[in-house]
Design a protein around this motif. Structure first.
Motif, PDB file in Angstrom:
ATOM      1  N   ARG A  16     -82.726 -77.891 -55.213  1.00 18.51           N
ATOM      2  CA  ARG A  16     -81.962 -78.837 -56.033  1.00 18.51           C
ATOM      3  C   ARG A  16     -82.388 -78.753 -57.490  1.00 18.51           C
ATOM      4  N   ARG A  94     -75.467 -85.676 -56.045  1.00 14.07           N
ATOM      5  CA  ARG A  94     -74.781 -84.572 -55.383  1.00 14.07           C
ATOM      6  C   ARG A  94     -73.395 -84.422 -55.982  1.00 14.07           C
ATOM      7  N   PRO A  95     -72.965 -83.214 -56.272  1.00 15.14           N
ATOM      8  CA  PRO A  95     -73.708 -81.955 -56.145  1.00 15.14           C
ATOM      9  C   PRO A  95     -74.661 -81.746 -57.312  1.00 15.14           C
TER      10      PRO A  95
END
Length: 203
Positions: A16, A94-95
């Motif tokens: 991430r 997210r995303p």
């Protein structure tokens, strides 16, 4: 065939952060380059380009001219606090690409403001305050994140499609075990019985 191991929390966090950084860094570079070009090429006269004009301006407020009359140190402190909050929240957004757009745009304007207390703007649509590439990235990323929250996710549907697979495999396994234990009837026994009956009738 061995199944792929489930990702660990640490591995998911690393991926991430990598995706956010890979998006935020290009936004930083592109914003700095376009602002430097605007300060040089648009200083004398704006460029009329139809629905989007290139017009140099300087914003001493927080965003889109908001808080332009506030002291420079206060605006800088507020902008820095907002970027710090974005940096923390971005890890949960997210995303991650959309989070990178928001974070990259916020960092770009913060670095620009740290120089002389103003942010360079050069994009004008006429009906909206002049903005820059970082502002566009922030708006696009925020809209993407909002759509991601409003639109239904496809993951539960995929999970439902994958749900029957374990039960099917269990049924096949149970059938194999019954065949090995001899609990199921032998298909050949029916054929043998028919042949015995024919022999008896022939006699």
């Amino acid at each position: 065939m061995a199944s792929r191991p489930a990702p660990t929390p640490a591995g998911a966090t690393i991926r991430r952060v990598t995706a956010i950084a890979a998006t935020a860094l290009p936004v930083l570079a592109a914003d700095a380059a376009t602002k430097a070009w605007a300060r040089t090429e648009l200083a004398d006269a704006p460029v009329q380009a139809g629905w989007l004009d290139l017009r140099l301006g300087y914003n001493s407020g927080v965003a889109f001219g908001i808080g332009a009359g506030a002291p420079g140190w206060l605006v800088l402190a507020l902008t820095g606090a907002m970027v710090a909050v974005l940096a923390v929240v971005a890890l949960r957004m997210r995303p991650p690409v959309a989070a990178g757009l928001v974070l990259g745009g916020g960092l770009a304007n913060l670095l620009d403001r740290a120089g002389d207390g103003t942010v360079t703007d050069f994009l004008s649509v006429g009906w909206w305050p002049t903005f820059n590439l970082a502002d566009a990235a922030i708006v696009a990323g925020a809209a993407w994140l909002l759509l991601g929250e409003l639109l239904p996710s496809r993951r539960p549907r995929a999970a439902e499609q994958q749900g029957p697979k374990p039960s099917t495999m269990s049924a096949l396994s149970s059938t194999a075990e019954e065949l090995q234990a001899g609990d199921l009837p032998n298909p050949g026994s029916g054929v043998d019985a028919v042949l015995d009956d024919r022999d008896g009738n022939g006699r």
